[in-house]
Scaffold this motif. Structure first.
Motif, PDB file in Angstrom:
ATOM      1  N   GLY A 165       0.799  -1.225   0.000  1.00  8.20           N
ATOM      2  CA  GLY A 165       0.000   0.000   0.000  1.00  8.20           C
ATOM      3  C   GLY A 165       0.826   1.265   0.000  1.00  8.20           C
ATOM      4  O   GLY A 165       0.280   2.361  -0.045  1.00  8.20           O
ATOM      5  N   ASN A 166       2.150   1.130   0.102  1.00  4.12           N
ATOM      6  CA  ASN A 166       3.056   2.295   0.120  1.00  4.12           C
ATOM      7  C   ASN A 166       2.777   3.199   1.313  1.00  4.12           C
ATOM      8  O   ASN A 166       2.881   4.421   1.207  1.00  4.12           O
ATOM      9  CB  ASN A 166       2.937   3.076  -1.196  1.00  4.12           C
ATOM     10  CG  ASN A 166       4.087   4.058  -1.377  1.00  4.12           C
ATOM     11  OD1 ASN A 166       5.165   3.872  -0.823  1.00  4.12           O
ATOM     12  ND2 ASN A 166       3.852   5.098  -2.143  1.00  4.12           N
ATOM     13  N   THR A 167       2.411   2.618   2.443  1.00  3.36           N
ATOM     14  CA  THR A 167       2.190   3.430   3.658  1.00  3.36           C
ATOM     15  C   THR A 167       3.353   3.301   4.645  1.00  3.36           C
ATOM     16  O   THR A 167       3.294   3.853   5.746  1.00  3.36           O
ATOM     17  CB  THR A 167       0.890   3.027   4.393  1.00  3.36           C
ATOM     18  OG1 THR A 167       1.042   1.696   4.904  1.00  3.36           O
ATOM     19  CG2 THR A 167      -0.315   3.085   3.478  1.00  3.36           C
ATOM     20  N   GLY A 168       4.369   2.572   4.267  1.00  3.40           N
ATOM     21  CA  GLY A 168       5.529   2.382   5.151  1.00  3.40           C
ATOM     22  C   GLY A 168       6.170   3.720   5.488  1.00  3.40           C
ATOM     23  O   GLY A 168       6.100   4.673   4.694  1.00  3.40           O
ATOM     24  N   LEU A 169       6.801   3.803   6.634  1.00  2.00           N
ATOM     25  CA  LEU A 169       7.287   5.099   7.120  1.00  2.00           C
ATOM     26  C   LEU A 169       8.805   5.158   7.264  1.00  2.00           C
ATOM     27  O   LEU A 169       9.327   6.037   7.949  1.00  2.00           O
ATOM     28  CB  LEU A 169       6.610   5.419   8.471  1.00  2.00           C
ATOM     29  CG  LEU A 169       5.085   5.605   8.405  1.00  2.00           C
ATOM     30  CD1 LEU A 169       4.486   5.780   9.802  1.00  2.00           C
ATOM     31  CD2 LEU A 169       4.710   6.792   7.535  1.00  2.00           C
ATOM     32  N   VAL A 170       9.525   4.216   6.631  1.00  4.83           N
ATOM     33  CA  VAL A 170      10.990   4.245   6.752  1.00  4.83           C
ATOM     34  C   VAL A 170      11.685   4.242   5.390  1.00  4.83           C
ATOM     35  O   VAL A 170      12.868   3.953   5.295  1.00  4.83           O
ATOM     36  CB  VAL A 170      11.499   3.060   7.622  1.00  4.83           C
ATOM     37  CG1 VAL A 170      11.193   3.278   9.088  1.00  4.83           C
ATOM     38  CG2 VAL A 170      10.943   1.729   7.136  1.00  4.83           C
ATOM     39  N   GLY A 171      10.947   4.562   4.337  1.00  8.03           N
ATOM     40  CA  GLY A 171      11.539   4.683   2.999  1.00  8.03           C
ATOM     41  C   GLY A 171      11.805   3.358   2.313  1.00  8.03           C
ATOM     42  O   GLY A 171      12.415   3.337   1.238  1.00  8.03           O
ATOM     43  N   GLY A 172      11.317   2.257   2.884  1.00 10.65           N
ATOM     44  CA  GLY A 172      11.586   0.938   2.301  1.00 10.65           C
ATOM     45  C   GLY A 172      10.760   0.633   1.068  1.00 10.65           C
ATOM     46  O   GLY A 172      11.077  -0.290   0.313  1.00 10.65           O
ATOM     47  N   SER A 173       9.680   1.390   0.851  1.00 10.54           N
ATOM     48  CA  SER A 173       8.826   1.091  -0.297  1.00 10.54           C
ATOM     49  C   SER A 173       8.992   2.119  -1.418  1.00 10.54           C
ATOM     50  O   SER A 173       8.184   2.158  -2.346  1.00 10.54           O
ATOM     51  CB  SER A 173       7.359   0.991   0.136  1.00 10.54           C
ATOM     52  OG  SER A 173       7.013   2.053   0.982  1.00 10.54           O
ATOM     53  N   THR A 174      10.003   2.957  -1.323  1.00  7.05           N
ATOM     54  CA  THR A 174      10.250   3.957  -2.380  1.00  7.05           C
ATOM     55  C   THR A 174      11.410   3.487  -3.258  1.00  7.05           C
ATOM     56  O   THR A 174      12.540   3.382  -2.780  1.00  7.05           O
ATOM     57  CB  THR A 174      10.618   5.331  -1.763  1.00  7.05           C
ATOM     58  OG1 THR A 174       9.624   5.677  -0.813  1.00  7.05           O
ATOM     59  CG2 THR A 174      10.710   6.395  -2.842  1.00  7.05           C
ATOM     60  N   PRO A 175      11.138   3.198  -4.537  1.00  2.51           N
ATOM     61  CA  PRO A 175      12.229   2.705  -5.392  1.00  2.51           C
ATOM     62  C   PRO A 175      13.204   3.827  -5.766  1.00  2.51           C
ATOM     63  O   PRO A 175      12.812   4.975  -5.870  1.00  2.51           O
ATOM     64  CB  PRO A 175      11.490   2.208  -6.644  1.00  2.51           C
ATOM     65  CG  PRO A 175      10.243   3.025  -6.688  1.00  2.51           C
ATOM     66  CD  PRO A 175       9.869   3.338  -5.263  1.00  2.51           C
ATOM     67  N   GLN A 176      14.449   3.453  -5.942  1.00  2.00           N
ATOM     68  CA  GLN A 176      15.452   4.388  -6.476  1.00  2.00           C
ATOM     69  C   GLN A 176      16.051   3.709  -7.697  1.00  2.00           C
ATOM     70  O   GLN A 176      17.177   3.242  -7.687  1.00  2.00           O
ATOM     71  CB  GLN A 176      16.551   4.691  -5.439  1.00  2.00           C
ATOM     72  CG  GLN A 176      16.077   5.374  -4.177  1.00  2.00           C
ATOM     73  CD  GLN A 176      15.512   6.785  -4.417  1.00  2.00           C
ATOM     74  OE1 GLN A 176      15.718   7.358  -5.487  1.00  2.00           O
ATOM     75  NE2 GLN A 176      14.782   7.314  -3.451  1.00  2.00           N
ATOM     76  N   GLY A 177      15.225   3.568  -8.735  1.00  2.00           N
ATOM     77  CA  GLY A 177      15.687   2.962  -9.976  1.00  2.00           C
ATOM     78  C   GLY A 177      15.345   1.483 -10.095  1.00  2.00           C
ATOM     79  O   GLY A 177      15.457   0.904 -11.182  1.00  2.00           O
ATOM     80  N   GLU A 178      14.926   0.826  -9.008  1.00  2.00           N
ATOM     81  CA  GLU A 178      14.568  -0.595  -9.097  1.00  2.00           C
ATOM     82  C   GLU A 178      13.253  -0.767  -9.880  1.00  2.00           C
ATOM     83  O   GLU A 178      12.457   0.164  -9.983  1.00  2.00           O
ATOM     84  CB  GLU A 178      14.341  -1.212  -7.698  1.00  2.00           C
ATOM     85  CG  GLU A 178      15.556  -1.258  -6.814  1.00  2.00           C
ATOM     86  CD  GLU A 178      15.638  -0.034  -5.896  1.00  2.00           C
ATOM     87  OE1 GLU A 178      14.849   0.917  -6.076  1.00  2.00           O
ATOM     88  OE2 GLU A 178      16.515  -0.039  -5.003  1.00  2.00           O
ATOM     89  N   VAL A 179      13.039  -1.977 -10.364  1.00  2.00           N
ATOM     90  CA  VAL A 179      11.726  -2.327 -10.917  1.00  2.00           C
ATOM     91  C   VAL A 179      10.746  -2.333  -9.745  1.00  2.00           C
ATOM     92  O   VAL A 179      11.037  -2.895  -8.683  1.00  2.00           O
ATOM     93  CB  VAL A 179      11.776  -3.725 -11.581  1.00  2.00           C
ATOM     94  CG1 VAL A 179      10.376  -4.207 -11.931  1.00  2.00           C
ATOM     95  CG2 VAL A 179      12.674  -3.696 -12.805  1.00  2.00           C
ATOM     96  N   LEU A 180       9.618  -1.686  -9.935  1.00  2.00           N
ATOM     97  CA  LEU A 180       8.629  -1.597  -8.850  1.00  2.00           C
ATOM     98  C   LEU A 180       7.633  -2.742  -9.002  1.00  2.00           C
ATOM     99  O   LEU A 180       6.902  -2.804  -9.988  1.00  2.00           O
ATOM    100  CB  LEU A 180       7.921  -0.238  -8.943  1.00  2.00           C
ATOM    101  CG  LEU A 180       6.892   0.096  -7.873  1.00  2.00           C
ATOM    102  CD1 LEU A 180       7.498   0.017  -6.484  1.00  2.00           C
ATOM    103  CD2 LEU A 180       6.330   1.495  -8.108  1.00  2.00           C
ATOM    104  N   LEU A 181       7.623  -3.625  -8.021  1.00  2.00           N
ATOM    105  CA  LEU A 181       6.721  -4.781  -8.083  1.00  2.00           C
ATOM    106  C   LEU A 181       5.551  -4.518  -7.151  1.00  2.00           C
ATOM    107  O   LEU A 181       5.650  -4.699  -5.931  1.00  2.00           O
ATOM    108  CB  LEU A 181       7.481  -6.044  -7.652  1.00  2.00           C
ATOM    109  CG  LEU A 181       6.695  -7.338  -7.693  1.00  2.00           C
ATOM    110  CD1 LEU A 181       6.391  -7.747  -9.119  1.00  2.00           C
ATOM    111  CD2 LEU A 181       7.455  -8.447  -6.997  1.00  2.00           C
ATOM    112  N   SER A 182       4.453  -4.060  -7.729  1.00  2.00           N
ATOM    113  CA  SER A 182       3.290  -3.720  -6.916  1.00  2.00           C
ATOM    114  C   SER A 182       2.432  -4.967  -6.695  1.00  2.00           C
ATOM    115  O   SER A 182       2.023  -5.623  -7.651  1.00  2.00           O
ATOM    116  CB  SER A 182       2.462  -2.648  -7.626  1.00  2.00           C
ATOM    117  OG  SER A 182       1.211  -2.563  -6.994  1.00  2.00           O
TER     118      SER A 182
END
Ligand SMILES: Cc1cc2nc3c(=O)[nH]c(=O)nc-3n(C[C@H](O)[C@H](O)[C@H](O)COP(=O)(O)OP(=O)(O)OC[C@H]3O[C@@H](n4cnc5c(N)ncnc54)[C@H](O)[C@@H]3O)c2cc1C
Length: 463
Positions: free
Chosen positions: A71-88
């Motif tokens: 859900g992208n509600t994490g609060l420590v930056g673990g669900s924000t990609p920096q160039g990775e393939v985003l697997l939703s």
């Protein structure tokens, strides 16, 4: 950019499960607090475990890093990609089975926590994990962060409600342990490895979850008192097997909710320094079922532990009281943001933590407003610090790192944890490396290297 890997994903996966359209990907590149912003060349939206396995196999073949997102509600930056393939995982959200007789349900990872709760309720049971983001966060994310929430005091965190998982490993193989068993001591409990792993060891695609009998109702009280010492005293007096929620809030936090969130009201006629929200589960609807708890509160009032109390008389009133607590994070966002900590100490150390942390903050940033609230019953405090009213939000938030270090030093000194329930992500990665037992770090690295040798699973975070 790994163009060959990206092309392979696009040509070998069904067209309806991927997009490279930047406008479709954009909403999933920033997190809830706007603290982390990222990029991704491709978003995958698998509909089945086979889709996930196929995608991971291709990523493994091309050593292409990927980042799972719920859900992208994490609060420590673990669900924000920096160039990775985003697997939703959001579209992988079916209910596989539910059994009231076994008190369990098997759901896919992308089902929202609220939908899981609704399935349990429909089956005449309850899934007790509960947190303010439950309408958006997914069960896969909850398990991957070992989410806590407001009912840990009675039911434990996400980990204690999970009997087993199905997960796609870094080579694309599928580990399947969707257990219907309550007891199973056949070797290592491998499902536990994925709980709290934040997507670094594998991708949870489904989980077997424990339901509990639903209570007939609940009694909710908002108690006004002097401060954390009185709250600790009260906790000792209201302990009972029926106690499911014990949340503390300072006046400063209530004021932010009243100021920024529409339709909220102060249930007391005067302001008090500190508040505790309490729930007890009720066995039946008889007035007598509430008596033991009203008696506890009356005795605390007589003993001068509490200043005043409001007890909800119906569901609407109960919801109104809970809303004051649930809106606490959103209200701080409207106020220009706050520097946030998710820490835990021993329950009996919470008052000492507050007095030491508040003194530290007054020294470091004169005029700042500590807004520490949360799960005191678990020793877990969201020790947030709001800016001095005359300081620009960006100037204040620029001080995040040194404030966080000071708070974490204090927590470490008190034998506490720098992450009680949100996880490590990118935000606390360096802190973990610097503070954790070196043997623990070495074991974590061994595990990561053995399960994900090419570091394709959420490779930048945690370890
Ligand atoms: C208003 C608000 C209140 C909150 N209150 C609480 C609270 O009380 N208690 C609490 O614990 N948290 C709380 N949170 C934090 C957050 O809701 C939890 O961390 C939640 O568990 C994250 O779920 P998600 O589906 O949004 O995961 P995401 O944010 O999408 O991901 C979180 C992490 O898990 C990984 N991940 C996600 N899905 C999978 C999967 N299927 N397999 C493997 N890895 C995966 C991601 O890569 C990332 O590292 C709150 C957040 C908000 C915004």
């Amino acid at each position: 950019m790994n163009t060959a890997g990206l092309d392979a994903l696009k040509t070998r996966l069904p067209a309806q499960i991927w997009t490279d359209d930047a406008t479709q990907i954009a909403p999933w590149l920033s997190e809830w607090r706007d603290k982390f912003h990222g990029t991704s060349p491709l978003m995958l939206m698998p509909r089945s475990t086979e889709d996930v396995a196929q995608a991971v196999k291709i990523c493994a073949e091309y050593k292409l890093p990927l980042l799972p997102q719920g859900g992208n509600t994490g609060l420590v930056g673990g669900s924000t990609p920096q160039g990775e393939v985003l697997l939703s995982l959001r579209k992988l959200n079916a209910l596989r089975s539910v059994s009231a007789a076994d008190q369990l349900l098997i759901v896919e990872a992308g089902m929202t926590l609220q939908a899981v709760q609704e399935v349990a309720t429909k089956a005449g049971m309850m899934f007790p994990l509960s947190l303010a983001a439950e309408g958006s966060c997914t069960i896969g994310g909850n398990l991957s962060t070992n989410a806590g929430g407001v009912h840990v005091i009675k039911y434990g965190s996400a980990k204690s409600l999970c009997l087993g998982v199905e997960a796609v490993m870094a080579d694309g193989s599928v580990y399947s342990d969707l257990s219907r068993l309550r007891k199973d001591n056949t070797g290592y409990d491998l499902s536990r490895l994925f709980l709290g792993a934040e997507g670094t060891l594998g991708i949870i695609t489904a989980a077997s979850l424990r339901m509990v009998p639903a209570p007939a109702g609940l009694m909710r009280a908002l108690v006004a008192l002097d401060g954390p010492d009185a709250a600790l005293d009260l906790l000792g007096r209201v302990q009972d097997r029926a106690l499911t929620l014990f949340e503390v809030m300072p006046r400063s936090a209530i004021e932010l909710v009243l100021k920024y969130i529409p339709d909220q009201r102060d249930p007391f006629s005067e302001a008090h320094p500190y508040y505790v929200l309490i729930d007890w589960e009720l066995r039946n609807h008889d007035a007598a079922a509430r008596e033991p708890f009203t008696d506890m509160l009356s005795r605390a009032l007589e003993a001068g532990i509490i200043r005043d109390v409001v007890i909800s008389q119906n569901e609407t009133q109960a919801d109104q009281l809970l809303a004051l607590r649930e809106h606490m994070s959103a209200a701080q966002k409207h106020d220009g943001g706050s520097i946030k900590h998710d820490i835990s100490v021993a329950v009996s150390d919470v008052p000492a933590f507050f007095s030491r942390a508040d003194a530290l903050m007054a020294q470091m940033i004169p005029g700042c407003r500590p807004v520490g609230f949360g799960h005191m019953g678990d020793g877990n405090i969201h020790y947030n610090v709001a800016r001095p009213e005359d300081m620009a939000p960006q100037d204040f938030l620029a001080q995040w790192d040194w404030v966080q270090t000071a708070v974490h030093d204090l927590v470490t000194d008190m034998g506490g944890s720098i992450s009680a329930e949100h996880g490590i992500g990118i935000m606390k990665k360096d802190d973990l490396a610097a503070r954790a037992d070196p043997v623990k770090i070495a074991l974590m690295k061994t595990l990561k290297a053995s399960l994900d040798p090419d570091r394709i699973m959420n490779p930048r975070i945690m370890i």
